[in-house]
Design an enzyme around this catalytic site. Structure first.
Site, PDB file in Angstrom:
ATOM      1  N   PHE A   1     -13.974   2.900   4.059  1.00  0.00           N
ATOM      2  CA  PHE A   1     -13.024   2.035   3.369  1.00  0.00           C
ATOM      3  C   PHE A   1     -12.562   2.790   2.130  1.00  0.00           C
ATOM      4  CE2 PHE A   1     -11.463  -1.182   0.516  1.00  0.00           C
ATOM      5  CZ  PHE A   1     -10.641  -1.906   1.373  1.00  0.00           C
ATOM      6  N   VAL A   2     -11.277   3.132   2.115  1.00  0.00           N
ATOM      7  CA  VAL A   2     -10.774   3.973   1.025  1.00  0.00           C
ATOM      8  C   VAL A   2      -9.885   3.173   0.075  1.00  0.00           C
ATOM      9  CG1 VAL A   2     -10.962   6.201   2.217  1.00  0.00           C
ATOM     10  CG2 VAL A   2      -8.918   4.795   2.563  1.00  0.00           C
TER      11      VAL A   2
ATOM     12  N   ASP B   1      -5.108   1.752  10.616  1.00  0.00           N
ATOM     13  CA  ASP B   1      -6.528   1.436  10.798  1.00  0.00           C
ATOM     14  C   ASP B   1      -6.707   0.996  12.253  1.00  0.00           C
ATOM     15  OD1 ASP B   1      -9.176   0.928   9.845  1.00  0.00           O
ATOM     16  OD2 ASP B   1      -8.696  -1.180   9.595  1.00  0.00           O
TER      17      ASP B   1
ATOM     18  N   LYS C   1      -7.111   6.404  10.619  1.00  0.00           N
ATOM     19  CA  LYS C   1      -8.547   6.333  10.900  1.00  0.00           C
ATOM     20  C   LYS C   1      -8.755   6.199  12.400  1.00  0.00           C
ATOM     21  CE  LYS C   1     -10.067   3.308   7.314  1.00  0.00           C
ATOM     22  NZ  LYS C   1     -10.716   2.031   7.004  1.00  0.00           N
TER      23      LYS C   1
ATOM     24  N   ARG D   1      -5.080   0.399  -6.932  1.00  0.00           N
ATOM     25  CA  ARG D   1      -3.901   1.016  -6.309  1.00  0.00           C
ATOM     26  C   ARG D   1      -3.349   2.167  -7.149  1.00  0.00           C
ATOM     27  NH1 ARG D   1      -2.178  -2.330  -2.075  1.00  0.00           N
ATOM     28  NH2 ARG D   1      -2.520  -4.540  -2.374  1.00  0.00           N
TER      29      ARG D   1
ATOM     30  N   GLY E   1       0.765  -1.241   0.000  1.00  0.00           N
ATOM     31  CA  GLY E   1       0.000   0.000   0.000  1.00  0.00           C
ATOM     32  C   GLY E   1       0.797   1.292   0.000  1.00  0.00           C
TER      33      GLY E   1
ATOM     34  N   GLU F   1       4.039   3.961   6.053  1.00  0.00           N
ATOM     35  CA  GLU F   1       2.840   3.110   5.923  1.00  0.00           C
ATOM     36  C   GLU F   1       1.775   3.815   5.095  1.00  0.00           C
ATOM     37  OE1 GLU F   1       1.210   0.594   5.914  1.00  0.00           O
ATOM     38  OE2 GLU F   1       1.363  -0.680   7.658  1.00  0.00           O
ATOM     39  N   ASP F   2       0.845   3.032   4.565  1.00  0.00           N
ATOM     40  CA  ASP F   2      -0.259   3.636   3.818  1.00  0.00           C
ATOM     41  C   ASP F   2      -1.346   4.154   4.755  1.00  0.00           C
ATOM     42  OD1 ASP F   2      -1.015   1.067   4.644  1.00  0.00           O
ATOM     43  OD2 ASP F   2      -1.815   0.434   2.710  1.00  0.00           O
TER      44      ASP F   2
END
Ligand code: 5GP
Length: 172
Positions: free
Chosen positions: A148-149, A99, A127, A161, A40, A95-96
Site C-alpha cells: 500500500f503506497v 490495482d 500492481k 498526497r 490521485g 491514472e495514479d
C-alpha cells in the site's frame, strides 16, 4: 506511523520524462486531449504534461467504481465528468495506480462509448499481484510489488498526497 521511501523523487522525475518522450513520439503531428483522473493522478498529470511538446487540452475527471458481484465489469459512478466532446479526438487517460484494474477498465469502457479517434491509458503505478480486471496500460512509469503506497498524489485517509516521493505506509 512511519513512511519508508519506495520510489525517490529523482527516480520518479527521470521516469516521468522518459514516458513523456514516448508520448511525444507516438502523438507527433497530432493533438491530444488529456483526462487526468482525480484525485490521485493530479501530481503525475501535472509533471507529465510539462514534458509534452504536442498540442494538448486537459481536463480532470473523477469516478469511482465498484463490482456488482455478478459480473466482472463493475459499475462506474462519475462524480465529475469532462465537458469536452471527445468524439474523433485522440484521448489519453492518466491514472495514479492500477490495482485491481476495475476503475480503469470501466472508465475505458465509458469513454470508448463516446467514440474517440483513439484512447490510450497512462498509469503512474501498476500492481500486477492484485490485478483482477485486465486492462492494457499503454504508458506505465513503474510496476510495483503488492504494497500500500502513498505520496505523489496517493493518499492514506486523505493525507500524504503532497509527498514528492512514493512511500510505503507502515503502521507502528
Ligand atoms: P483499482 O483497484 O480500481 O485498480 O484502483 C482503484 C483506486 O484505488 C486507485 O485509483 C487508487 O486511488 C486506489 N489504490 C489502489 N492501490 C492503492 C495504493 O497502494 N495506495 C493508495 N493510496 N491508493 C491505492
Amino acid at each position: 506511523m512511519a513512511v519508508e521511501v519506495y520510489l525517490s523523487q529523482e527516480k520518479i522525475k527521470t521516469r516521468v520524462k522518459e514516458v513523456a518522450e514516448q508520448i511525444n513520439k507516438d502523438f507527433s503531428g497530432k493533438e491530444l486531449h488529456i483526462i487526468g483522473v482525480l484525485n490521485g493522478a493530479f501530481m503525475f498529470t501535472a509533471d507529465l504534461v510539462r514534458h509534452l511538446d504536442v498540442p494538448v487540452t486537459l481536463e480532470f475527471m473523477s469516478a469511482s467504481s465498484y463490482g456488482d458481484g455478478t459480473t466482472s465489469s463493475g459499475k462506474l459512478t462519475i462524480n465529475l465528468d469532462i465537458k469536452k466532446d471527445i468524439k474523433d479526438k485522440h484521448v489519453l487517460v492518466i491514472e495514479d495506480i492500477v490495482d485491481t484494474g476495475l476503475t480503469l477498465s470501466v472508465l475505458k469502457k465509458n469513454l470508448l462509448e463516446r467514440s474517440p479517434a483513439s484512447l490510450k491509458l497512462a498509469s503512474f503505478l501498476y500492481k500486477p499481484a492484485r490485478l483482477e480486471h485486465p486492462v492494457d496500460i499503454d504508458y506505465l512509469c513503474f510496476e510495483i510489488e503488492d504494497h500500500f503506497v502513498i505520496g505523489y498524489g496517493l493518499d492514506y485517509a486523505g493525507r500524504y498526497r503532497e509527498l514528492p516521493y512514493v512511500g510505503i505506509y507502515c503502521e507502528d
